[in-house]
Scaffold this motif. Structure first.
Motif, PDB file in Angstrom:
ATOM      1  N   ALA A 166     -44.337  -5.776 -97.913  1.00 49.38           N
ATOM      2  CA  ALA A 166     -43.224  -5.049 -97.132  1.00 49.38           C
ATOM      3  C   ALA A 166     -42.145  -4.634 -98.045  1.00 49.38           C
ATOM      4  O   ALA A 166     -41.581  -5.566 -98.891  1.00 49.38           O
ATOM      5  CB  ALA A 166     -42.807  -5.936 -96.082  1.00 49.38           C
ATOM      6  N   VAL A 167     -41.785  -3.289 -97.883  1.00 50.02           N
ATOM      7  CA  VAL A 167     -40.545  -2.646 -98.522  1.00 50.02           C
ATOM      8  C   VAL A 167     -39.516  -2.005 -97.454  1.00 50.02           C
ATOM      9  O   VAL A 167     -40.036  -1.441 -96.720  1.00 50.02           O
ATOM     10  CB  VAL A 167     -40.965  -2.036 -99.659  1.00 50.02           C
ATOM     11  N   MET A 168     -38.469  -2.599 -97.353  1.00 52.40           N
ATOM     12  CA  MET A 168     -37.478  -1.883 -96.592  1.00 52.40           C
ATOM     13  C   MET A 168     -36.650  -0.895 -97.244  1.00 52.40           C
ATOM     14  O   MET A 168     -36.223  -1.265 -98.404  1.00 52.40           O
ATOM     15  CB  MET A 168     -36.644  -2.790 -95.992  1.00 52.40           C
ATOM     16  N   GLY A 169     -36.377   0.282 -96.788  1.00 52.46           N
ATOM     17  CA  GLY A 169     -35.302   1.250 -97.447  1.00 52.46           C
ATOM     18  C   GLY A 169     -34.529   1.995 -96.544  1.00 52.46           C
ATOM     19  O   GLY A 169     -34.537   1.819 -95.182  1.00 52.46           O
ATOM     20  N   MET A 170     -33.239   2.101 -97.007  1.00 48.02           N
ATOM     21  CA  MET A 170     -32.099   2.860 -96.271  1.00 48.02           C
ATOM     22  C   MET A 170     -31.876   4.105 -97.296  1.00 48.02           C
ATOM     23  O   MET A 170     -31.774   4.082 -98.548  1.00 48.02           O
ATOM     24  CB  MET A 170     -30.875   1.976 -96.048  1.00 48.02           C
ATOM     25  N   ARG A 171     -31.639   5.223 -96.322  1.00 47.50           N
ATOM     26  CA  ARG A 171     -31.196   6.471 -97.176  1.00 47.50           C
ATOM     27  C   ARG A 171     -29.973   7.358 -96.670  1.00 47.50           C
ATOM     28  O   ARG A 171     -30.249   7.437 -95.377  1.00 47.50           O
ATOM     29  CB  ARG A 171     -32.428   7.476 -97.591  1.00 47.50           C
ATOM     30  N   GLU A 172     -28.871   7.175 -97.032  1.00 44.04           N
ATOM     31  CA  GLU A 172     -28.097   8.187 -96.457  1.00 44.04           C
ATOM     32  C   GLU A 172     -28.427   9.679 -96.365  1.00 44.04           C
ATOM     33  O   GLU A 172     -29.009  10.043 -97.286  1.00 44.04           O
ATOM     34  CB  GLU A 172     -26.522   8.048 -97.520  1.00 44.04           C
ATOM     35  N   ARG A 173     -27.756  10.364 -95.401  1.00 43.51           N
ATOM     36  CA  ARG A 173     -28.232  11.943 -95.553  1.00 43.51           C
ATOM     37  C   ARG A 173     -27.558  12.715 -96.522  1.00 43.51           C
ATOM     38  O   ARG A 173     -28.180  13.489 -97.098  1.00 43.51           O
ATOM     39  CB  ARG A 173     -27.661  12.428 -94.224  1.00 43.51           C
ATOM     40  N   THR A 174     -26.612  11.896 -97.398  1.00 43.94           N
ATOM     41  CA  THR A 174     -26.129  12.527 -98.596  1.00 43.94           C
ATOM     42  C   THR A 174     -27.177  12.253 -99.854  1.00 43.94           C
ATOM     43  O   THR A 174     -26.845  12.797-100.953  1.00 43.94           O
ATOM     44  CB  THR A 174     -24.878  11.921 -98.985  1.00 43.94           C
ATOM     45  N   GLY A 175     -27.972  11.139 -99.736  1.00 44.89           N
ATOM     46  CA  GLY A 175     -29.051  11.004-100.732  1.00 44.89           C
ATOM     47  C   GLY A 175     -28.905   9.729-101.325  1.00 44.89           C
ATOM     48  O   GLY A 175     -30.029   9.302-101.927  1.00 44.89           O
ATOM     49  N   LYS A 176     -28.173   8.871-101.136  1.00 42.84           N
ATOM     50  CA  LYS A 176     -28.162   7.624-101.805  1.00 42.84           C
ATOM     51  C   LYS A 176     -29.180   6.737-101.160  1.00 42.84           C
ATOM     52  O   LYS A 176     -29.105   6.695 -99.879  1.00 42.84           O
ATOM     53  CB  LYS A 176     -26.442   7.057-101.627  1.00 42.84           C
TER      54      LYS A 176
END
Length: 307
Positions: A166-176
C-alpha cells in the motif's frame, strides 16, 4: 508580466558544463560549501588545502577530508562527473531509469549502478512536508497481479490488493506532492498520516474509502467512486491519481518490480520529480536540489542489502 520559461538542459549541454573531473568537483564544492571548505567532522571553517587535489585538512580536529565526506558520495570511487550525470538522468527521466540502463550510460557495473541509484534516492527524501490549502488524498497498491504469478507464489487469498504493498499520497492543488508506503490502508494509518502532513483547517478531498470516514479538523469532501462519481463540484482526486499513473508506468515499464524493502525510496524519487520537475523549474535547478539534499545522508551497501 512575461511568463518565465524553464530552461531544459540537454545531454549535450550537460557534458559541456563538466568537461573535466576537476570542474565537476568544484561544482559540488561550490554547492555544498558555498565557496569556502568546511570540515564535515567538527564544522570548523579554517582548513588547509593539501597537494592532493580535492583534499583538505582541518586546523581544529586535524582530520583530512573531501567534499564527499558526510554525503551520499562518501567512500565512493565513482568520479564526480559520473555521479552528476547519474543525478541528471534520474532527475530528468519521467519514468526513471533502471540500474542496468544506468550502468551502460555511465560506464559502471550493474551492481555499482544499483547502489548509486539508491544512494541518490536517499537524497530525494523531502522530510516532514506540511501541505495546506486544497489537498487531494488517495491510496494505491503496488505489485504484480495474482493471476500473473507462478503457482507456487500465489497467495490464493482473493484478488485486488492481495499481495501488493500500500502507498498513500497527498497532493496540493498547486502541485506539491507527499507520498509514503504504509503497512495498511486502515483508518488509523491513513488519518494519522493526514494529521501529520496536512495543516489543520485545510480542504481535503478523498474518495469514498471507509478509512476516511469521520476525518476531523479539516473541511473534508469526497467523491463516490463506487457509484462512478469522479467529480463533485470542486471535489475530485484526479491530481493525486495522475501521480499513481506515472509511478505505475515506472513500475511496469522501467523496473518491472519494486522490492517492498526499498519501496519508499522509489516513491520518494517519483515525488521529487513531480515536486522539482514542473514547468517552472530548470533542469539544473533539480540537480542543485539533489546536491543540497545529499548531505548527512550517507548510506552503506550493507544498509541496503543486510550483507
Amino acid at each position: 508580466m512575461k511568463k518565465r520559461v524553464a530552461k531544459t538542459l540537454s545531454t549535450f549541454d550537460f557534458m559541456a558544463m563538466f568537461p573535466t573531473e576537476k570542474r565537476a568537483r568544484k561544482y559540488v564544492e561550490r554547492l555544498l560549501w558555498k565557496g569556502k571548505p568546511v570540515c564535515p567532522h567538527c564544522k570548523h571553517g579554517k582548513v588547509m588545502t593539501l597537494k592532493r587535489e580535492g583534499h583538505y585538512k582541518c586546523h581544529s580536529c586535524r582530520k583530512v577530508f573531501t567534499v564527499r565526506v558526510g554525503t551520499i558520495m562518501e567512500s565512493s570511487k565513482v568520479p564526480f562527473r559520473k555521479w552528476l550525470y547519474a543525478m541528471y538522468l534520474i532527475a530528468t527521466s519521467r519514468k526513471s531509469i533502471s540500474s542496468l540502463q544506468l550502468s551502460k550510460e555511465i560506464g559502471v557495473t550493474q551492481k555499482t549502478a544499483w547502489f548509486l541509484g539508491h544512494r541518490i534516492r536517499e537524497a530525494f527524501k523531502s522530510g516532514d512536508v506540511l501541505l495546506s490549502d486544497i489537498v487531494e488524498v488517495d491510496e494505491t497498491y503496488i505489485g504484480g497481479k495474482e493471476r500473473n504469478k507462478h503457482s507456487n507464489k500465489k497467495l490464493r487469498a482473493g484478488r485486488g490488493a492481495v499481495g501488493k504493498a500500500a502507498v498513500m499520497g497527498m497532493r496540493e492543488r498547486t502541485g506539491k506532492v507527499k507520498a509514503m508506503s504504509v503497512e495498511s490502508a486502515d483508518k488509523p494509518t491513513l488519518q494519522g498520516a493526514i494529521h501529520k502532513h496536512i495543516e489543520k483547517g485545510s480542504v481535503v478531498y478523498t474518495d469514498d474509502h471507509r478509512a476516511y470516514l469521520g476525518l476531523e479538523g479539516y473541511d473534508h469532501s469526497k467523491v463516490n467512486h463506487s457509484a462512478k462519481e469522479y467529480v463533485n463540484g470542486m471535489a475530485h482526486t484526479n491530481g493525486i491519481e495522475s501521480v499513481w499513473a506515472v509511478l505505475k508506468r515506472g513500475y511496469v515499464g522501467t523496473f518491472h518490480n519494486f522490492s517492498e524493502k526499498h519501496l519508499q525510496r522509489y516513491v520518494d524519487e517519483f515525488a521529487f520529480r513531480l515536486n522539482e520537475g514542473n514547468c517552472e523549474v530548470d533542469t539544473e535547478d533539480r540537480i542543485v536540489a539533489l546536491c543540497n539534499g545529499m548531505q548527512g545522508k550517507r548510506i552503506k551497501y550493507k544498509d541496503l542489502t543486510g550483507k
